[in-house]
Scaffold this active site. Sequence first.
Site, PDB file in Angstrom:
ATOM      1  CE  LYS A 119      -5.660  -8.654  -1.972  1.00 12.46           C
ATOM      2  NZ  LYS A 119      -5.937  -8.133  -0.673  1.00 12.46           N
TER       3      LYS A 119
ATOM      4  CE  LYS B 295     -12.250  -4.286   0.202  1.00 14.16           C
ATOM      5  NZ  LYS B 295     -12.022  -5.100   1.280  1.00 14.16           N
TER       6      LYS B 295
ATOM      7  CE  LYS C 200      -4.423  -1.531   1.625  1.00 15.27           C
ATOM      8  NZ  LYS C 200      -5.729  -1.259   2.537  1.00 15.27           N
TER       9      LYS C 200
END
Length: 332
Positions: free
Chosen positions: A196, A199, A114
Amino acid sequence: MEDKKVLLSGIQPSGDLTLGSYLGAIKNWSALAREFDCYYFMADMHTITVRQDPAQLRKHTLEQLASYIACGLDPEENTLFIQSHVHQHAELGWVLQCFTMFGELSRMTQFKDKSAKHAENINAGLFAYPSLMAADILLYQPDFVPVGEDQKQHVELTRDVAGRFNSLYGDVFKIPEPYIPKVGARVMSLQTPTAKMSKSDEDPNGCVYLKDDNDTVMRKFKRAVTDSETCVRYDRENKPGISNLMEIYSACTGKTYEEIQREFDGKGYGEFKPAVGEAVLSVTGPIRDEANRLLKDKSYLEQVYRTGAEKAGAIANRTLRKVYKKVGFVPR
Ligand code: TYM
């Protein structure tokens, strides 16, 4: 009720729920509702480690609650709540930050990912996030934490932090176990099957959302990236796209990889891909429709999250009081 084992998990309402969060997490939650005393929450406090649009965050939080119920989490049997409604999370989060090491947090894969993705906003919350997650978990003294593969590292850190605290102050926290599904623990993007499904996927075709309509789901599966071999065979390394589709198909139908291989023996991807789409829709279609129905009943949802916060708050408070006493805070 008292002797049931306790289970807890949460999802960030940072976007629409995906097939990944469903297969990796929620699907198992509903299967365990009767056997365990279950706590499930919307991890809204975690989402602000990355900038959110406030109206969207509120919307996603309520949609997520409706989806939890639609996925089979009966609010009568499970405690469903919004994280920010139970202030003990923030309070224990602070205490646990003081028992989590800088080096440990620096090693977290999600932090590294992130902070690379949001290089302009590497805030202290993003870094300390696993301490808040440890608080989310330890407040409820759960036996198991059902999560997908990517959250295992955070649950392991939680165990280390709990162990460190216990070794100083006696048995305050139960040491929880991660509970990871055999199939569906790591659903990959349909467009980049080495990454992965997430969202916040930039490519909307890579990610299937629970709220997608039937045509969208079918289109995404028909466009899924595969390989040039045209043989339905499980091989994560050399055939990541097909293996991912097989895993999704297996998780939705309960069929083993051998059964799937046999079913599509001699048939091309042109037949396999839509079959996966159909299998997914047979599971997610009814959930989507039920969630949409529930979303219209705002007062019901409000009653569910209020009751949930009350029940959760009572348990959380018990643990927090114990912790405050142990560390030496004067009781009010
Ligand atoms: P989050 O919101 O990223 O994901 C929610 C759950 O879904 C699983 N998951 C997946 N599983 C398989 N394949 C995928 N592609 C996939 N994408 C997501 C995740 O492993 C997770 O179980 N930090 C957590 C939220 C959280 C939490 C907690 C979880 C906060 N406090 C306490 C458990 C206990 C998170 O960001 O998950």
